[in-house]
Each structure stands twice: as C-alpha cells, then as structure tokens.
Design an enzyme around this catalytic site. Sequence first.
Site, PDB file in Angstrom:
ATOM      1  N   HIS A 154      35.687  37.697  39.803  1.00  0.00           N
ATOM      2  CA  HIS A 154      36.214  38.557  38.736  1.00  0.00           C
ATOM      3  C   HIS A 154      35.296  38.402  37.530  1.00  0.00           C
ATOM      4  O   HIS A 154      35.099  37.305  37.016  1.00  0.00           O
ATOM      5  CB  HIS A 154      37.644  38.175  38.362  1.00  0.00           C
ATOM      6  CG  HIS A 154      38.253  39.114  37.359  1.00  0.00           C
ATOM      7  ND1 HIS A 154      38.991  40.226  37.733  1.00  0.00           N
ATOM      8  CD2 HIS A 154      38.214  39.136  36.007  1.00  0.00           C
ATOM      9  CE1 HIS A 154      39.380  40.866  36.660  1.00  0.00           C
ATOM     10  NE2 HIS A 154      38.917  40.240  35.590  1.00  0.00           N
ATOM     11  N   CYS A 155      34.753  39.513  37.074  1.00  0.00           N
ATOM     12  CA  CYS A 155      33.755  39.492  35.994  1.00  0.00           C
ATOM     13  C   CYS A 155      34.384  40.000  34.705  1.00  0.00           C
ATOM     14  O   CYS A 155      34.814  41.157  34.625  1.00  0.00           O
ATOM     15  CB  CYS A 155      32.560  40.361  36.375  1.00  0.00           C
ATOM     16  SG  CYS A 155      31.243  40.363  35.145  1.00  0.00           S
ATOM     17  N   ILE A 156      34.438  39.140  33.695  1.00  0.00           N
ATOM     18  CA  ILE A 156      35.029  39.545  32.422  1.00  0.00           C
ATOM     19  C   ILE A 156      34.132  40.532  31.683  1.00  0.00           C
ATOM     20  O   ILE A 156      34.604  41.273  30.814  1.00  0.00           O
ATOM     21  CB  ILE A 156      35.305  38.318  31.522  1.00  0.00           C
ATOM     22  CG1 ILE A 156      34.000  37.573  31.207  1.00  0.00           C
ATOM     23  CG2 ILE A 156      36.313  37.394  32.160  1.00  0.00           C
ATOM     24  CD1 ILE A 156      34.185  36.462  30.192  1.00  0.00           C
ATOM     25  N   ASN A 160      36.765  43.792  35.500  1.00  0.00           N
ATOM     26  CA  ASN A 160      37.081  44.233  36.853  1.00  0.00           C
ATOM     27  C   ASN A 160      36.604  43.176  37.842  1.00  0.00           C
ATOM     28  O   ASN A 160      35.768  42.334  37.514  1.00  0.00           O
ATOM     29  CB  ASN A 160      36.373  45.563  37.150  1.00  0.00           C
ATOM     30  CG  ASN A 160      36.979  46.302  38.328  1.00  0.00           C
ATOM     31  OD1 ASN A 160      37.975  45.862  38.903  1.00  0.00           O
ATOM     32  ND2 ASN A 160      36.386  47.420  38.697  1.00  0.00           N
TER      33      ASN A 160
END
Length: 308
Positions: A154-156, A160
């Site tokens: 999960h990439c801040i 998303n």
Amino acid sequence: MAWNVFKLCTGLKVLGSVMILVVLSVVGVSYYAVVITNYMPQVMKGGSATATSLLVLILFHVLLAMLLWCYFAVVFTDPGRVPQGWRPSSSEDDLEVQSLPLDQTPETMTIAVSVPNMAQSGRIRYCRKCSQYKPPRSHHCSVCGRCILKMDHHCIWVVNCVGAHNYKFFLLFLLYTFFETTLVTVALLPQFISFFGDLEEDSSFPSTLATTFLGFVLNLAFALSVLGFLIMHMSLVAANTTTIEAYEKKASARWRFDLGWKRNFEQVFGMKKLYWFLPLYTQDDLRRMIVLQGLEYPLRSDIDGQEF
C-alpha cells in the site's frame, strides 16, 4: 493502552491525501524553477543558448506529461478486487487447492496462513476479515479494508494499493519520475553553482535564486531515492515476485512463479513492445493474458508450450 490499528489505517488514508499535495507541490516548484525562472526567459531572449534551452523545455514537458499520466493512472486504477463469490478451482494442478473439498465451509476448514510457501501445503486460503476465499498471491490490505489481487504494497504516495491491475503504472511512474527529476537536477546545476557565487554580480532576484536552490535540492533527493526503489522493483519483476512475497518466501527454493526474466517482464508490461512505456494495455493482451486478471498464474512446472 493497546494501539488501535484501525485508527492508524485511517490516518494513513489521510496522510496519503496530503502526499498527493506534496507531489503536486514538488511539480509546481520544479516547473517554476525550470520553465518560468530559467529556461523560458532564455528562449525568449534568444542567442546561442536558445536551442539548448528549447530542448530542455521540450524534454521537461514530455516527461512531465508522462509522469502525471502514470501517477494518476496508479491513483485512480483499482489494484484488483476479488470477485464476489469467487471460489478456487478444483483442479488437481491448482496451486492453492490440492486436497481439501470445496464444499467444506470456512468455519470448519483449516485456514492457511497467507504466505507463498504455504501454497504447497494443499490448504485453501481464506480471508477471515473479508469472509471470502483468497486467490493465489492476494493479500488483505488493512488500509483499503479488502483483499488485493497480487498485492505488492500500500503506497501512501498514491493513496492506493499497488496490485495486479496497476503495478505496471506504478513502475512507469517511478521510471518517468527518475527521468524527470534527473533532467531537472542537471538543468538547474549551473544555476545551483552560481547560487554560491558572488551574489552581488548576480542580477537574479533572491526569490528566483531560492526557488532554483529548492528545486535542485528536492529533485536531486527524489532522483536518488526513486532510483533505489526502481532498481528494487525491477529486480522483483525479473523474479516474478512482489514486495510482500519477497519478504515472506524462503530464498533457498526457486520461486514457483518464476518463468524466466523475459516472460516475467511480459506478465507485468504486456506482449506489445509499443505499449511497454505507456500506462495501458492493448485489448489483445487483456484478452489473451489471464495473469492481467489477477486470479490465475502459470507455474514453472507447466508453462512449457502454453499461452499465458
């Protein structure tokens, strides 16, 4: 007092929205430093440096357009949702199901731990939080609150998850970010050097020098950090694994999904070379390559002579 994990996940969503503003702010600073402050005035002024300045501006805008296209493709593309009512295949060759009857209920079955090396145990993978079966290589994301197909992380920065459907877009975002930040760093290097020169002889405004200095430092930092991420992810692509799988699987045994670097690369970027550097797939690839759906993946043992 125990930590409330769900509040932490909510905080990550809020932080992600802030990070989008950070990305756009860096783009804005870079645009002002390169285009408005330095190279557009040189083009308007004319002279021997006009051709070089024009080339820098063209490359800057092309790379910026590709960077933003890939970035928003990652942000707005669903990484991969498990279809409602999905159940694993009953095939003997299925990676996740080898011996457990499919009519057994989740309440009575043995729940497999969600790690790749458990795939050889013959147990069905089931997500307690989503109350549904888990396809191969999928994992539950606590921030998104659901299982993600072929979840990488999960990439801040994009608010998303990065999964089966947007992993290519994420890699292209890293690639074009590295190219753009490197270009800006090189383009602003002469002005950055002059920043430490004799300010009395420099006719530029202090605000212009400050913007140039900030743009150079930010882009240099991003170029170096993104290069590390890009090298790491390309090595993962070459081995047909994800960040989560690389952390969980044992390094001693060869990964069962590793089909060789060429086929591993095509599983992510598609078969059509003209589309490798664009954040989209051809309809032919979407129709022929079942791996792009994120539900089935060929193995080393049965890939010979088969289409994937």
